[in-house]
Design a protein around this motif. Sequence first.
Motif, PDB file in Angstrom:
ATOM      1  N   ALA A 119       0.849  -1.197   0.000  1.00 43.31           N
ATOM      2  CA  ALA A 119       0.000   0.000   0.000  1.00 43.31           C
ATOM      3  C   ALA A 119       0.880   1.239   0.000  1.00 43.31           C
ATOM      4  N   SER A 120       0.403   2.284  -0.649  1.00 43.89           N
ATOM      5  CA  SER A 120       1.136   3.547  -0.722  1.00 43.89           C
ATOM      6  C   SER A 120       1.027   4.296   0.598  1.00 43.89           C
ATOM      7  N   GLN A 121       2.070   5.036   0.900  1.00 45.07           N
ATOM      8  CA  GLN A 121       2.034   5.881   2.091  1.00 45.07           C
ATOM      9  C   GLN A 121       2.488   7.296   1.734  1.00 45.07           C
ATOM     10  N   ASN A 124       4.657   7.730  -2.315  1.00 40.61           N
ATOM     11  CA  ASN A 124       3.888   7.350  -3.498  1.00 40.61           C
ATOM     12  C   ASN A 124       2.408   7.450  -3.141  1.00 40.61           C
ATOM     13  N   SER A 126      -1.537   7.448  -2.636  1.00 41.73           N
ATOM     14  CA  SER A 126      -2.615   6.566  -3.083  1.00 41.73           C
ATOM     15  C   SER A 126      -3.592   7.328  -3.967  1.00 41.73           C
ATOM     16  N   ASP A 128      -7.734   7.845  -5.050  1.00 47.08           N
ATOM     17  CA  ASP A 128      -9.116   7.641  -4.614  1.00 47.08           C
ATOM     18  C   ASP A 128      -9.947   7.199  -5.812  1.00 47.08           C
ATOM     19  N   GLU A 461     -10.393  -0.317  -5.270  1.00 45.93           N
ATOM     20  CA  GLU A 461      -9.934   0.177  -3.966  1.00 45.93           C
ATOM     21  C   GLU A 461      -8.505  -0.301  -3.687  1.00 45.93           C
ATOM     22  N   GLY A 464      -6.063   1.505  -6.002  1.00 47.14           N
ATOM     23  CA  GLY A 464      -5.875   2.867  -5.516  1.00 47.14           C
ATOM     24  C   GLY A 464      -4.955   2.912  -4.312  1.00 47.14           C
ATOM     25  N   GLY A 465      -5.115   1.939  -3.429  1.00 46.61           N
ATOM     26  CA  GLY A 465      -4.257   1.881  -2.246  1.00 46.61           C
ATOM     27  C   GLY A 465      -2.800   1.652  -2.594  1.00 46.61           C
ATOM     28  N   MET A 466      -2.553   0.991  -3.736  1.00 44.82           N
ATOM     29  CA  MET A 466      -1.176   0.759  -4.189  1.00 44.82           C
ATOM     30  C   MET A 466      -0.638   1.923  -5.011  1.00 44.82           C
ATOM     31  N   GLY A 467      -1.495   2.921  -5.282  1.00 50.88           N
ATOM     32  CA  GLY A 467      -1.078   4.041  -6.117  1.00 50.88           C
ATOM     33  C   GLY A 467      -1.072   3.708  -7.588  1.00 50.88           C
ATOM     34  N   ASN A 469      -3.452   3.168 -11.125  1.00 54.64           N
ATOM     35  CA  ASN A 469      -4.769   3.514 -11.666  1.00 54.64           C
ATOM     36  C   ASN A 469      -5.166   2.689 -12.890  1.00 54.64           C
TER      37      ASN A 469
END
Length: 501
Positions: A119-121, A124, A126, A128, A461, A464-467, A469
Amino acid sequence: MSLSYLTPEFKVLRDYDKCINCKVCMRQCSFEVHSYDEHLDKMISNDMNCVNCQRCVVLCPTQALTIIKHPQTFKEHANWTYDAIRDIYRQAETGGVLLSSMGNDRPYPVYWDKMVINASQVTNPSIDPLREPMELRVYIGRKPDKIEIDENLNVKTKMPPQLKLETPIMFSAMSYGSISYNAHAALARAAEELGILYNTGEGGLHKDFRKYGKNTIVQVASGRFGVDREYLNTAAAIEIKIGQGAKPGIGGHLPGEKVSEDISATRMIPPGSDAISPAPHHDIYSIEDLAQLIYSLKEATDYQKPVGVKIAAVNNVAAIASGIARAGADYIAIDGFRGGTGAAPKRIRDNVGIPIEFAIAAVDARLRSEGIRHTISLVAAGSIRNSADIVKAIALGADAVYIATAALIALGCHMCQKCHTGKCNWGIATQDPNLVKRLNPEIGYKRLVNLVQAWSHEIKEMLGGMGINDIESLKGNRLMLRGIGMTQKELDILGILAAGE
């Protein structure tokens, strides 16, 4: 034999304070578990017949029924387990091969559950998916070595035929005969609404479903059931079935009692005759033979249809897939050892094949190392249970996934694993008209649409959490996965790092 050593697997618990003797359970059970005793003026149960399909539990108007695993068991023994002893009793009584349905239910490791997603923080950000565009559309088929564009930015390169999927999910092969007309109707209509495809399986294409041709994949299996020029040209794609995960290396058998007039017409065999698919295709004994069939099918359809090959996940699957890619196939469907089936010898189902997680990773790595990954698409199958499994499969290298058992569960399957009896109380794996009508295809297709739409939302979802698209950016991106509780060899085969690395 006059004496059976077998005892019931399940026990029906009836709350007589709630039971109103309505006899719904008796009318609904095709296995004849429930009956009404006039002398006692109450419902009684024959536990020996119960398969735990839960039809009676769901439909009981007063919720008077509960089904539990029968408490009667054998003396505990680490080697001679309950199942091992029961299987010997059954074969000693019948002298026959043990049959079972659905996929491998042995407690082997489920590697989907040993992988976690990144997951991106901070560095990088994320994305939506509710506010920004997110692309799940994929194209299944052979891609050219390069794309040429003219001065007006128009593509000059002629593209091989492609299958467009609005989400990377398809309904896997289930033949008319193994499942009911109503089940097929629900799958076909759902595929049309979702903009995806469903697979007819090896039982031919019923005339009523030819209108769904642009959302249909037809199979050419060793039995060649229902195969003619119209069948091939009606579909969006053709799939050569070499094997399936539940029974690698063996053929199929639909008993004659299931071959009704309707099924005989669809499969092009006499009514009441056994439909037997030989273990091998008798015209395929090499990759060169396979290539000949691939190009024969392309020739028969004027090179307008993608031609795929379905194989079971086995030890040398990467080398086999490389040969299939070089033989001219447009996609490979790989079916893991947990893949479902209407009927399979229990020993084959439980002891042959490998997990789909290893197979997809190995094939993707092999094709990339040979520089031919772009020439073929990979479809993962064999117990895809939820959207997270799909994300992990694509990160390991799949272009899309097939689902079958999950689709049947959405239609009402309760996994009693008695498909081979033809007595499915939910109207799915049966040809009994009184049982088939229990599955309403209008309701069924809506449930399938709901399932795939829900999974698609969840995939967005997670992307998106991994950045990310675009689902294409996830394909083969194993940096997005980490392993938990695996050996180094398992991590190496999957091509992922351990959690914390």
